[in-house]
Scaffold this active site. Structure first.
Site, PDB file in Angstrom:
ATOM      1  N   GLU A  78       0.808  -1.347   0.148  1.00 16.13           N
ATOM      2  CA  GLU A  78       0.286   0.159  -0.337  1.00 16.13           C
ATOM      3  C   GLU A  78       0.962   1.260  -0.061  1.00 16.13           C
ATOM      4  O   GLU A  78       1.976   1.408   0.429  1.00 16.13           O
ATOM      5  CB  GLU A  78      -1.480  -0.095   1.420  1.00 16.13           C
ATOM      6  CG  GLU A  78      -1.491   0.833   1.759  1.00 16.13           C
ATOM      7  CD  GLU A  78      -2.710   1.775   0.621  1.00 16.13           C
ATOM      8  OE1 GLU A  78      -3.679   0.793  -0.217  1.00 16.13           O
ATOM      9  OE2 GLU A  78      -1.929   2.896  -0.155  1.00 16.13           O
ATOM     10  N   SER A 122      -7.457  -0.918   4.752  1.00 15.10           N
ATOM     11  CA  SER A 122      -9.124  -1.081   5.212  1.00 15.10           C
ATOM     12  C   SER A 122      -9.704  -0.133   5.838  1.00 15.10           C
ATOM     13  O   SER A 122      -9.760   0.288   6.755  1.00 15.10           O
ATOM     14  CB  SER A 122      -8.982  -2.208   6.020  1.00 15.10           C
ATOM     15  OG  SER A 122      -8.888  -3.002   5.474  1.00 15.10           O
ATOM     16  N   CYS A 140     -15.337   6.448   2.209  1.00 16.22           N
ATOM     17  CA  CYS A 140     -17.404   7.119   2.007  1.00 16.22           C
ATOM     18  C   CYS A 140     -17.297   7.552   3.377  1.00 16.22           C
ATOM     19  O   CYS A 140     -18.151   8.926   3.409  1.00 16.22           O
ATOM     20  CB  CYS A 140     -17.582   5.970   2.408  1.00 16.22           C
ATOM     21  SG  CYS A 140     -17.606   4.235   1.086  1.00 16.22           S
TER      22      CYS A 140
HETATM   23  C1  LIG Z   1     -15.493  10.894  -0.926  1.00 18.84           C
HETATM   24  C2  LIG Z   1     -16.195   9.023  -0.942  1.00 18.84           C
HETATM   25  C3  LIG Z   1     -17.249   8.802  -0.237  1.00 18.84           C
HETATM   26  C4  LIG Z   1     -17.525   7.734  -1.180  1.00 18.84           C
HETATM   27  N1  LIG Z   1     -18.482   7.184  -0.858  1.00 18.84           N
HETATM   28  C5  LIG Z   1     -19.640   5.419  -0.964  1.00 18.84           C
HETATM   29  C6  LIG Z   1     -20.637   5.820  -0.542  1.00 18.84           C
HETATM   30  O1  LIG Z   1     -20.940   6.068   0.655  1.00 18.84           O
HETATM   31  N2  LIG Z   1     -20.777   4.278  -0.820  1.00 18.84           N
HETATM   32  C7  LIG Z   1     -19.652   3.863  -1.643  1.00 18.84           C
HETATM   33  O2  LIG Z   1     -20.069   2.403  -2.052  1.00 18.84           O
HETATM   34  N3  LIG Z   1     -18.576   4.262  -2.180  1.00 18.84           N
HETATM   35  C8  LIG Z   1     -18.292   5.129  -1.516  1.00 18.84           C
HETATM   36  N4  LIG Z   1     -17.216   5.578  -2.482  1.00 18.84           N
HETATM   37  C9  LIG Z   1     -16.354   4.721  -3.237  1.00 18.84           C
HETATM   38  C10 LIG Z   1     -15.284   3.684  -2.025  1.00 18.84           C
HETATM   39  O3  LIG Z   1     -14.380   4.223  -1.260  1.00 18.84           O
HETATM   40  C11 LIG Z   1     -14.782   2.537  -3.318  1.00 18.84           C
HETATM   41  O4  LIG Z   1     -15.654   2.660  -4.644  1.00 18.84           O
HETATM   42  C12 LIG Z   1     -13.563   2.323  -2.734  1.00 18.84           C
HETATM   43  O5  LIG Z   1     -12.815   2.506  -1.817  1.00 18.84           O
HETATM   44  C13 LIG Z   1     -12.670   1.044  -3.872  1.00 18.84           C
HETATM   45  O6  LIG Z   1     -12.015   0.288  -2.712  1.00 18.84           O
HETATM   46  P1  LIG Z   1     -10.686  -0.101  -3.873  1.00 18.84           P
HETATM   47  O7  LIG Z   1      -9.623  -1.114  -2.930  1.00 18.84           O
HETATM   48  O8  LIG Z   1     -11.308  -0.830  -5.349  1.00 18.84           O
HETATM   49  O9  LIG Z   1      -9.915   1.531  -4.187  1.00 18.84           O
HETATM   50  P2  LIG Z   1      -8.992   2.331  -3.296  1.00 18.84           P
HETATM   51  O10 LIG Z   1     -10.046   2.373  -2.103  1.00 18.84           O
HETATM   52  O11 LIG Z   1      -9.026   3.465  -3.833  1.00 18.84           O
HETATM   53  O12 LIG Z   1      -7.926   1.062  -3.045  1.00 18.84           O
HETATM   54  C14 LIG Z   1      -6.911   1.217  -3.581  1.00 18.84           C
HETATM   55  C15 LIG Z   1      -5.260   1.877  -2.556  1.00 18.84           C
HETATM   56  O13 LIG Z   1      -4.442   1.770  -3.379  1.00 18.84           O
HETATM   57  C16 LIG Z   1      -3.349   2.095  -3.240  1.00 18.84           C
HETATM   58  N5  LIG Z   1      -2.145   2.073  -4.398  1.00 18.84           N
HETATM   59  C17 LIG Z   1      -2.625   2.747  -5.479  1.00 18.84           C
HETATM   60  N6  LIG Z   1      -1.893   2.083  -6.414  1.00 18.84           N
HETATM   61  C18 LIG Z   1      -0.315   1.389  -5.753  1.00 18.84           C
HETATM   62  C19 LIG Z   1       0.412   0.928  -6.098  1.00 18.84           C
HETATM   63  N7  LIG Z   1       1.173   1.469  -7.390  1.00 18.84           N
HETATM   64  N8  LIG Z   1       1.021   0.438  -5.509  1.00 18.84           N
HETATM   65  C20 LIG Z   1       0.694   0.150  -3.716  1.00 18.84           C
HETATM   66  N9  LIG Z   1      -0.844   0.976  -3.762  1.00 18.84           N
HETATM   67  C21 LIG Z   1      -1.553   1.735  -4.413  1.00 18.84           C
HETATM   68  C22 LIG Z   1      -3.633   3.157  -2.746  1.00 18.84           C
HETATM   69  O14 LIG Z   1      -3.193   4.026  -1.852  1.00 18.84           O
HETATM   70  C23 LIG Z   1      -5.205   3.229  -2.280  1.00 18.84           C
HETATM   71  O15 LIG Z   1      -4.882   3.083  -0.350  1.00 18.84           O
HETATM   72  C24 LIG Z   1     -16.492   6.513  -1.107  1.00 18.84           C
HETATM   73  C25 LIG Z   1     -15.131   7.512  -2.185  1.00 18.84           C
HETATM   74  C26 LIG Z   1     -14.968   8.564  -1.482  1.00 18.84           C
HETATM   75  C27 LIG Z   1     -13.514   9.257  -2.002  1.00 18.84           C
END
Ligand SMILES: Cc1cc2nc3c(=O)[nH]c(=O)nc-3n(C[C@H](O)[C@H](O)[C@H](O)COP(=O)(O)OP(=O)(O)OC[C@H]3O[C@@H](n4cnc5c(N)ncnc54)[C@H](O)[C@@H]3O)c2cc1C
Length: 445
Positions: free
Chosen positions: A34, A40, A44
């Site tokens: 990460e 984790s 949201c």
């Molecule tokens: C303000 C906000 C409000 C939201 N509200 C809602 C809601 O109410 N309901 C809902 O269902 N969804 C909501 N979402 C969407 C939800 O947060 C995302 O869909 C979810 O976090 C996606 O999870 P993910 O693990 O796919 O990606 P992310 O949460 O983006 O996690 C990806 C991780 O990978 C890391 N990363 C990226 N590239 C690299 C790399 N090359 N090497 C190492 N690490 C890397 C990043 O630092 C990040 O921590 C919201 C999002 C935001 C920003």
């Protein structure tokens, strides 16, 4: 079964998969990278830390790196950014920001869960310090730091999607003067225009300056330039949607799909053997249109992560697809949608009728009855429910789950009318508002 799983990205998609794989395979060596400080976490919840409703960024962490190490024996490495995936040699190139060095890490299987990033339009001044996108907790920390450092009297939110609106409200709570600039004719572009009026009214009542049909042309020192003139800004928040972080996958030779998201099958397998993907970097399939879509939601990321983890751990699971069900609350107004809106239904080739009602969340004579508007789309030939949208007061939004369930079960509007839904004066009108909208659609059929 794999011997060493490398996970790229430590949030919903990545760590759900890692923890799930561990449950099924105690022998699997799991290492997770990460680039930020947290794992984790609930992105949201970011708007509620900004508003002050939630005390601190750390409160949004569901499981810390140490908890992952202790409970699931996952070797979590924060401040480690994966720079490249060498599929020929099964090795990751990883930048260890803590020690300023680059390491090579071998793997047998790899899960790409790099999430998405806020869209940054190519406009003059976009690189200015005052312009912030928000996706990760690191982004939130940077935003909060900037907001505390600058006087932050004038905040401009570019884009009227749910993230933009939640942050607009959060900055009102921080006593800033907030302007939302939206290029389209209405905010909340995932809803039809006729559902957006009460949302804009509620925003204006809270003192937010809502400017629709307004295109941003650039940024200068403490100014957002628009086609209609400049707007003062100490801080700009981008709410223009997100794009999948898929460059790492593409550079490694993994196929991309719709909108540049990583293409996966139902088991979250990519085009390359032993390479998996889950979450916001990944595409999924729409259950109504049957088309591949990129829908970035925490609900989807967690479920896809779980499916990937089960399969990596040697089990069998499939991810069936999405409806794009989403709910939010902005300025005391609950907003929800699922399935296809009018534009999406037309694009998918459906002819449809609309059932729309204005009602109340409890019996109309009840003192705190809140307004609720429900809109259903039903296919003209079969009456099948294609989509639904709800806007209203407290208690309105989660009624969308009935619509999502009806669509998933392939129900038609007659079946929705016939559903045995609960009623008591404080919690519903006698005819549930969703069933009432279905009656109107049935009449239109
Ligand atoms: C303000 C906000 C409000 C939201 N509200 C809602 C809601 O109410 N309901 C809902 O269902 N969804 C909501 N979402 C969407 C939800 O947060 C995302 O869909 C979810 O976090 C996606 O999870 P993910 O693990 O796919 O990606 P992310 O949460 O983006 O996690 C990806 C991780 O990978 C890391 N990363 C990226 N590239 C690299 C790399 N090359 N090497 C190492 N690490 C890397 C990043 O630092 C990040 O921590 C919201 C999002 C935001 C920003």
């Amino acid at each position: 079964v794999a011997q060493r799983l490398a996970v790229i990205g430590g949030d919903a998609g990545g760590m759900t998969a890692a923890a799930q794989a561990r449950r099924l395979d105690a022998q699997l060596e799991i290492v997770a990278f990460e680039k930020g400080d947290w794992t984790s976490y609930s992105a949201c919840g970011i708007p509620y830390v900004v508003s002050g409703a939630v005390g601190a960024i750390d409160d949004l962490v569901a499981r810390s790196p140490q908890e992952h190490r202790d409970r699931s024996l996952i070797d979590v490495r924060t401040r480690h950014e994966v720079m490249g995936i060498d599929l020929g040699n099964r090795r990751l190139e990883v930048r260890d920001h803590g020690h300023g060095r680059t390491i090579q890490v071998p793997f047998d299987e790899v899960l790409i869960a790099t999430g998405a990033r806020p869209v940054r339009p190519d406009l003059p001044g976009i690189e200015l310090d005052m312009v912030h996108g928000v996706q990760t907790l690191s982004d939130a920390a940077a935003l909060l730091q900037y907001a505390e450092k600058s006087a932050c009297r004038n905040v401009v939110v570019i884009g009227g999607g749910y993230i933009g609106l939640e942050l607009a409200e959060a900055f009102v709570e921080r006593r800033a003067r907030v302007t939302v600039v939206e290029a389209r004719h209405h905010v909340m572009g995932t809803l039809d225009g006729d559902m957006a009026a009460p949302i804009e009214d509620a925003m204006r009542k809270l003192g937010i300056d809502v400017r629709v049909d307004t295109a941003v042309t650039g940024f200068a020192d403490q100014i957002v330039q628009t086609a209609d003139g400049p707007i003062l800004a100490d801080l700009v928040v981008l709410g223009l949607g997100v794009a999948p972080n898929s460059a790492l996958a593409a550079d490694a030779g993994v196929d991309l799909g719709v909108r540049g998201a990583v293409a996966v099958d139902r088991r979250q397998r990519t085009s390359v053997e032993g390479v998996w993907a889950a979450g916001d970097c990944t595409q999924s399939f729409h259950l109504v249109s049957g088309q591949p879509v990129h829908i970035a939601l925490g609900t989807v990321a967690n479920k896809q992560g779980r499916v990937a983890g089960i399969n990596i751990g040697g089990g069998y699971a499939t991810f069936p697809g999405v409806l794009g069900t989403a709910v939010t609350r902005v300025c005391s107004t609950e907003i929800a949608r699922t399935g296809l809106n009018e534009q999406e239904a037309s694009a998918a080739g459906f002819e449809f009728v609309v059932g729309r009602i204005d009602g109340t969340t409890s019996a109309s004579y009840f003192p705190d009855a809140q307004p609720i508007t429900v809109k259903l789309l039903a296919e003209r030939r079969t009456g099948r429910v294609l989509g639904g949208q709800i806007v209203g007061g407290t208690g309105a939004g989660k009624r969308i789950d009935v619509v999502a369930t009806a669509i998933t079960a392939g129900m038609d509007v007659q079946q929705v009318v016939d559903l045995d839904l609960g009623y008591a004066p404080p919690v519903s009108s006698l005819w549930d508002p969703v069933a009432s909208a279905a009656r109107v659609a049935l009449a239109a059929l």
